[in-house]
Design a protein around this motif. Sequence first.
Motif, short mmCIF file in Angstrom:
data_model
loop_
_atom_site.label_atom_id
_atom_site.label_comp_id
_atom_site.label_asym_id
_atom_site.label_seq_id
_atom_site.Cartn_x
_atom_site.Cartn_y
_atom_site.Cartn_z
N ILE A 66 0.88 -1.13 -0.03
CA ILE A 66 -0.04 -0.07 0.07
C ILE A 66 0.88 1.14 0.09
O ILE A 66 1.72 1.40 0.87
N GLY A 67 0.54 2.24 -0.83
CA GLY A 67 1.41 3.22 -1.07
C GLY A 67 0.44 4.46 -0.98
O GLY A 67 -0.51 4.65 -0.73
N LEU A 68 1.30 5.72 -1.05
CA LEU A 68 0.80 7.04 -0.90
C LEU A 68 1.22 7.84 -2.30
O LEU A 68 2.47 7.36 -2.57
N THR A 100 2.81 1.96 7.62
CA THR A 100 2.87 0.90 8.24
C THR A 100 2.88 -0.52 7.13
O THR A 100 2.88 -1.59 7.57
N ARG A 101 3.10 0.02 5.97
CA ARG A 101 3.10 -0.95 4.94
C ARG A 101 4.20 -1.01 3.87
O ARG A 101 4.66 0.40 3.56
N LEU A 102 4.79 -1.80 3.52
CA LEU A 102 5.80 -1.64 2.25
C LEU A 102 4.96 -1.33 1.10
O LEU A 102 3.63 -1.49 1.08
N GLN A 131 0.06 13.98 6.83
CA GLN A 131 -1.39 14.32 6.31
C GLN A 131 -2.13 13.30 5.59
O GLN A 131 -3.38 13.53 5.04
N ALA A 132 -1.38 12.07 5.51
CA ALA A 132 -1.98 11.03 4.76
C ALA A 132 -3.41 10.60 5.15
O ALA A 132 -3.53 10.59 6.52
N PRO A 133 -4.44 10.27 4.37
CA PRO A 133 -5.62 9.71 4.92
C PRO A 133 -5.44 8.12 5.55
O PRO A 133 -4.52 7.51 5.45
N ASP A 134 -6.82 7.98 6.44
CA ASP A 134 -6.68 6.74 6.86
C ASP A 134 -6.60 5.50 5.66
O ASP A 134 -7.19 5.88 4.69
N LEU A 135 -5.98 4.62 5.93
CA LEU A 135 -5.79 3.43 4.86
C LEU A 135 -6.81 2.58 4.58
O LEU A 135 -6.87 2.22 3.47
N GLY A 136 -8.02 2.60 5.52
CA GLY A 136 -8.98 1.86 5.37
C GLY A 136 -8.60 0.40 5.17
O GLY A 136 -9.13 -0.42 4.54
#
Length: 137
Positions: A66-68, A100-102, A131-136
């Motif tokens: 999971i990325g941003l 918390t994810r690669l 400022q990243a949103p909740d990963l859901g």
Amino acid sequence: MKITRSSIDTVKGPGDWFTGDVYLDAAAASPPPSRVSASLVHFMPGARTHWHRHPLSQTVFVTEGIGLCQRRGGPIEVIRPGDRVLFEADEEHWHGAAPTRLMVHLAINEGDDENEVVQWLQPVTDEEYSQAPDLGI
């Protein structure tokens, strides 16, 4: 047809391009006159690029994790396997792993007439990144 056997070692991403632990594997570097290159980029949790731009755009294709990503002035977006992100020519942006994810993506770039592929800018601050949103998840 040409098969190129893997002979290039994985390299650690330089600190003047990335924050955190990032590893690069060359995927494609076509001979001239082509100007296309591609790299498989492995971001450990919390790792990210610095702000940067590409003269002829960039496409990233997420393969794992999971990325941003964010373009300058826009919201931070969550990206997942199978997502493709097109950053327009000269659009300032960054991309990387969630806290918390690669995240692994294939980065596809094209050099301009001067063989420029990327212009690196300042690091993404911890405040900007937070400022990243909740990963859901």
